[in-house]
Scaffold this active site. Structure first.
Site, mmCIF file in Angstrom:
data_model
loop_
_atom_site.group_PDB
_atom_site.id
_atom_site.type_symbol
_atom_site.label_atom_id
_atom_site.label_comp_id
_atom_site.label_asym_id
_atom_site.label_seq_id
_atom_site.Cartn_x
_atom_site.Cartn_y
_atom_site.Cartn_z
ATOM 1 N N TYR A 18 -5.238 -7.862 -2.454
ATOM 2 C CA TYR A 18 -5.753 -6.731 -2.137
ATOM 3 C C TYR A 18 -6.378 -6.006 -2.887
ATOM 4 C CZ TYR A 18 -4.427 -1.741 0.062
ATOM 5 O OH TYR A 18 -4.864 -0.787 0.531
ATOM 6 N N HIS A 22 -10.599 -4.715 -1.284
ATOM 7 C CA HIS A 22 -10.737 -3.287 -1.461
ATOM 8 C C HIS A 22 -11.838 -3.379 -2.787
ATOM 9 C CE1 HIS A 22 -7.277 -2.525 1.401
ATOM 10 N NE2 HIS A 22 -7.784 -1.516 1.720
ATOM 11 N N TYR A 41 -11.907 8.359 1.060
ATOM 12 C CA TYR A 41 -10.221 8.109 1.246
ATOM 13 C C TYR A 41 -10.569 6.841 -0.106
ATOM 14 C CZ TYR A 41 -7.807 4.565 4.373
ATOM 15 O OH TYR A 41 -6.494 3.311 4.274
ATOM 16 N N TRP A 76 -11.216 -6.144 10.399
ATOM 17 C CA TRP A 76 -10.232 -5.828 9.059
ATOM 18 C C TRP A 76 -9.294 -6.005 9.211
ATOM 19 C CZ3 TRP A 76 -12.026 -5.535 4.310
ATOM 20 C CH2 TRP A 76 -11.396 -4.879 3.558
ATOM 21 N N TRP A 77 -8.526 -5.275 9.907
ATOM 22 C CA TRP A 77 -7.373 -5.089 10.203
ATOM 23 C C TRP A 77 -6.687 -7.198 10.076
ATOM 24 C CZ3 TRP A 77 -6.152 -1.187 14.257
ATOM 25 C CH2 TRP A 77 -6.417 -0.193 14.334
#
Length: 104
Positions: A18, A22, A41, A76-77
């Site tokens: 993860y 990112h 964000y 992306w999802w």
């Protein structure tokens, strides 16, 4: 400008992946988020519970419907679906948080 916060859930064993994904955020995704009103964000991880805590600063141009329907967002999802709890459309399950304190 307003801030919103929410939680998501990382699946066990995916912490490093993860983080890696990112750190290599797609430039086209970062631009899409900015174009649709997300000016800041941040995502934090609680390593004990694997809760992801996200904070977004939204400007007056924020458009959730456009963002959720955009092919880049959906791509992306799908890319992230194996790492976290998701909905049937592969979007992450999110749990809004209520602000109870703010110190300007």
């Amino acid at each position: 400008m307003k801030q919103v916060a929410f939680k998501m859930k990382l699946l066990a064993g995916n912490e490093e992946e993860y983080l890696r994904r990112h750190q290599e955020i797609w430039p086209k995704l970062a631009e899409l988020l900015k174009q649709n009103g997300i000016s800041e964000y941040s995502i934090f991880l609680d390593p004990e519970t694997l809760d992801l805590f996200a904070v977004q600063t939204l400007n007056e141009h924020y458009n959730d419907l456009t963002l959720r329907g955009h092919p880049i967002m959906k791509e992306w999802w799908e890319y992230m679906k194996d790492l976290m709890e998701i909905n049937t459309d592969y979007s992450p399950k999110t749990f809004p948080l209520k602000q109870v304190f703010y110190l300007p």
